[in-house]
Design a protein around this motif. Sequence first.
Motif, PDB file in Angstrom:
ATOM      1  N   UNK A 149       2.590  32.786  38.109  1.00  0.00           N
ATOM      2  CA  UNK A 149       2.077  31.571  37.458  1.00  0.00           C
ATOM      3  C   UNK A 149       0.701  31.215  38.011  1.00  0.00           C
ATOM      4  N   UNK A 150       0.539  31.309  39.330  1.00  0.00           N
ATOM      5  CA  UNK A 150      -0.733  30.909  39.946  1.00  0.00           C
ATOM      6  C   UNK A 150      -1.874  31.834  39.513  1.00  0.00           C
ATOM      7  N   UNK A 151      -1.673  33.134  39.595  1.00  0.00           N
ATOM      8  CA  UNK A 151      -2.764  34.052  39.232  1.00  0.00           C
ATOM      9  C   UNK A 151      -3.067  33.962  37.740  1.00  0.00           C
ATOM     10  N   UNK A 152      -2.051  33.665  36.927  1.00  0.00           N
ATOM     11  CA  UNK A 152      -2.310  33.501  35.500  1.00  0.00           C
ATOM     12  C   UNK A 152      -3.204  32.295  35.239  1.00  0.00           C
ATOM     13  N   UNK A 153      -2.919  31.203  35.932  1.00  0.00           N
ATOM     14  CA  UNK A 153      -3.754  30.010  35.769  1.00  0.00           C
ATOM     15  C   UNK A 153      -5.170  30.255  36.273  1.00  0.00           C
ATOM     16  N   UNK A 154      -5.296  31.007  37.367  1.00  0.00           N
ATOM     17  CA  UNK A 154      -6.638  31.291  37.911  1.00  0.00           C
ATOM     18  C   UNK A 154      -7.429  32.167  36.954  1.00  0.00           C
ATOM     19  N   UNK A 155      -6.787  33.196  36.422  1.00  0.00           N
ATOM     20  CA  UNK A 155      -7.497  34.101  35.513  1.00  0.00           C
ATOM     21  C   UNK A 155      -7.877  33.384  34.221  1.00  0.00           C
ATOM     22  N   UNK A 156      -6.999  32.511  33.729  1.00  0.00           N
ATOM     23  CA  UNK A 156      -7.315  31.758  32.503  1.00  0.00           C
ATOM     24  C   UNK A 156      -8.319  30.648  32.748  1.00  0.00           C
ATOM     25  N   UNK A 157      -8.562  30.296  34.010  1.00  0.00           N
ATOM     26  CA  UNK A 157      -9.562  29.278  34.325  1.00  0.00           C
ATOM     27  C   UNK A 157      -9.078  27.860  34.199  1.00  0.00           C
ATOM     28  N   UNK A 158      -7.789  27.623  34.277  1.00  0.00           N
ATOM     29  CA  UNK A 158      -7.252  26.264  34.152  1.00  0.00           C
ATOM     30  C   UNK A 158      -6.534  25.844  35.426  1.00  0.00           C
ATOM     31  N   UNK A 159      -6.772  26.535  36.536  1.00  0.00           N
ATOM     32  CA  UNK A 159      -6.062  26.214  37.776  1.00  0.00           C
ATOM     33  C   UNK A 159      -6.425  24.821  38.279  1.00  0.00           C
ATOM     34  N   UNK A 160      -7.733  24.456  38.205  1.00  0.00           N
ATOM     35  CA  UNK A 160      -8.143  23.138  38.702  1.00  0.00           C
ATOM     36  C   UNK A 160      -7.545  22.020  37.851  1.00  0.00           C
ATOM     37  N   UNK A 161      -7.529  22.218  36.546  1.00  0.00           N
ATOM     38  CA  UNK A 161      -6.974  21.179  35.670  1.00  0.00           C
ATOM     39  C   UNK A 161      -5.474  21.010  35.904  1.00  0.00           C
ATOM     40  N   UNK A 162      -4.753  22.122  36.042  1.00  0.00           N
ATOM     41  CA  UNK A 162      -3.313  22.038  36.300  1.00  0.00           C
ATOM     42  C   UNK A 162      -3.059  21.413  37.668  1.00  0.00           C
ATOM     43  N   UNK A 163      -3.893  21.776  38.660  1.00  0.00           N
ATOM     44  CA  UNK A 163      -3.757  21.171  39.981  1.00  0.00           C
ATOM     45  C   UNK A 163      -3.986  19.678  39.953  1.00  0.00           C
ATOM     46  N   UNK A 164      -4.987  19.229  39.179  1.00  0.00           N
ATOM     47  CA  UNK A 164      -5.228  17.793  39.066  1.00  0.00           C
ATOM     48  C   UNK A 164      -4.079  17.064  38.404  1.00  0.00           C
ATOM     49  N   UNK A 165      -3.485  17.686  37.380  1.00  0.00           N
ATOM     50  CA  UNK A 165      -2.349  17.052  36.716  1.00  0.00           C
ATOM     51  C   UNK A 165      -1.146  16.966  37.641  1.00  0.00           C
ATOM     52  N   UNK A 166      -0.889  18.017  38.407  1.00  0.00           N
ATOM     53  CA  UNK A 166       0.231  17.987  39.346  1.00  0.00           C
ATOM     54  C   UNK A 166      -0.007  17.000  40.480  1.00  0.00           C
ATOM     55  N   UNK A 167      -1.261  16.888  40.913  1.00  0.00           N
ATOM     56  CA  UNK A 167      -1.558  15.930  41.972  1.00  0.00           C
ATOM     57  C   UNK A 167      -1.426  14.491  41.480  1.00  0.00           C
ATOM     58  N   UNK A 168      -1.557  14.301  40.177  1.00  0.00           N
ATOM     59  CA  UNK A 168      -1.407  12.955  39.637  1.00  0.00           C
ATOM     60  C   UNK A 168       0.041  12.490  39.605  1.00  0.00           C
TER      61      UNK A 168
END
Length: 449
Positions: A149-168
């Motif tokens: 899941x993590x490498x998929x988000x990094x390759x797709x370029x949405x890791x920061x956005x998903x991280x911000x949503x989870x941190x919220x």
Amino acid sequence: MISGMDAEYTALLAEARDLWALIRLQFQNLLLPSRLWQVAILVAIFAAAHLVAAIARPRMREWMRGLENRPTWQLRLLLTINRRLRLLVFTVLVWIAVWIAREASPFPSRSFLLALAASLALAWVAVIFAARLVRNPVLRSVVRWGLWVYVTLVVLGVADEVGGALDGVAFSFGSFRLSVLTIIKAVVILSALFIVARFVAAGSAERIRRNEEISPSMRVLAVKVLQIVLYGAAFFIGLKVVGVDLTGLAVLSGAIGVGLGFGLQKVVSNLVSGVIILLDKSIKPGDVISLGETFGWVGTLGARYASVTTRDGKEYLIPNEDLITGQVVNWSHSNTFVRLDITFGTAYGDDPHKVRRVAIEAASAVERVLTTRPPVCHITGFGNSSVDYILRFWITDPAGGLTNIRGNVYLALWDAFQEHGISIPFPQREVRVLNDAIRVEDGLAKGEG
């Protein structure tokens, strides 16, 4: 007027909507008409990889059956390759397609979808082999899927956005704030640190076990202390990296420790007894001991129990406290010499000097009986039907069994007594029925009258 809770919920909902919109936009961008030919190529590559894996996988398994003598790590590696053969073939083919597309076109952006699929496939393959470092199957699956899941988000370029949503998504306890992202980071960091600690502990333990200058009990103690230190350090370092306040944790752990101390007295007693056993070297791995009806040799000394394997293959897990408080016979504590006694009897007509000499010679000829400490035979008494003897002999391998060596000595005595004409008597009794004799005498007296 919107309350604080409603405002926080509204903000979280907005962030989630923005994230979903971003993900949807990314996928719409991937499926533009100008990139549909890349989708067709990926489908063809997947079909080809599926076909190649279906053909090659059974043949590879047949080839692997002839590699039983290879090291375990090689067999596991080949088994992983066999199970993930389709993904491996797909990765190789898609990278070949990327290279061909880039060589054929001067615009690398036209092969963007192929490059994205190649990067994802390569990252997934790396995750598969990295997850093999985790031995526990359940934990390995969790690590593998989490990294996927993590490498998929990094390759797709949405890791920061998903991280911000989870941190919220967070919960506050006074000044302490706990978010979903923090929990995920804690799990990942602690898992990584525990894996590193396990590898360091395993390598160090192997070196300690091979060190012949250290006694076996001290090796076990050193390995246990090393594991406690490494795993404890990994736990506290992981919490510190995540940002958990260790001061509050220390107070909480102290309170929990006091409560657990009363409920786990036996467990603590076994732990302390295990440390005492390792320090005083009264019992060590390889010793032959007997405790009650249990006779066997010590396999391992754990933190809570000692493993004792008997001659019939049973493995007893004896609590360390029983080894401290109970009476334990250690047949090999200071040395491996063990004296065994057997008793027998011969007839009164046999020369006792000859019997003693024949018995000593017969016992000395038995395998495992020491000749450096020769057997001895003594008369112990004059019985009702035999002269009683005791035969004593020494061995140095009690782990090889005691009953079997006694049986072999008895069999050697039997053969030697048969050869020299020495008899082994057995009790005999004569039964006379006096009442019948009285009746016969009375009948004869009456007939004469």
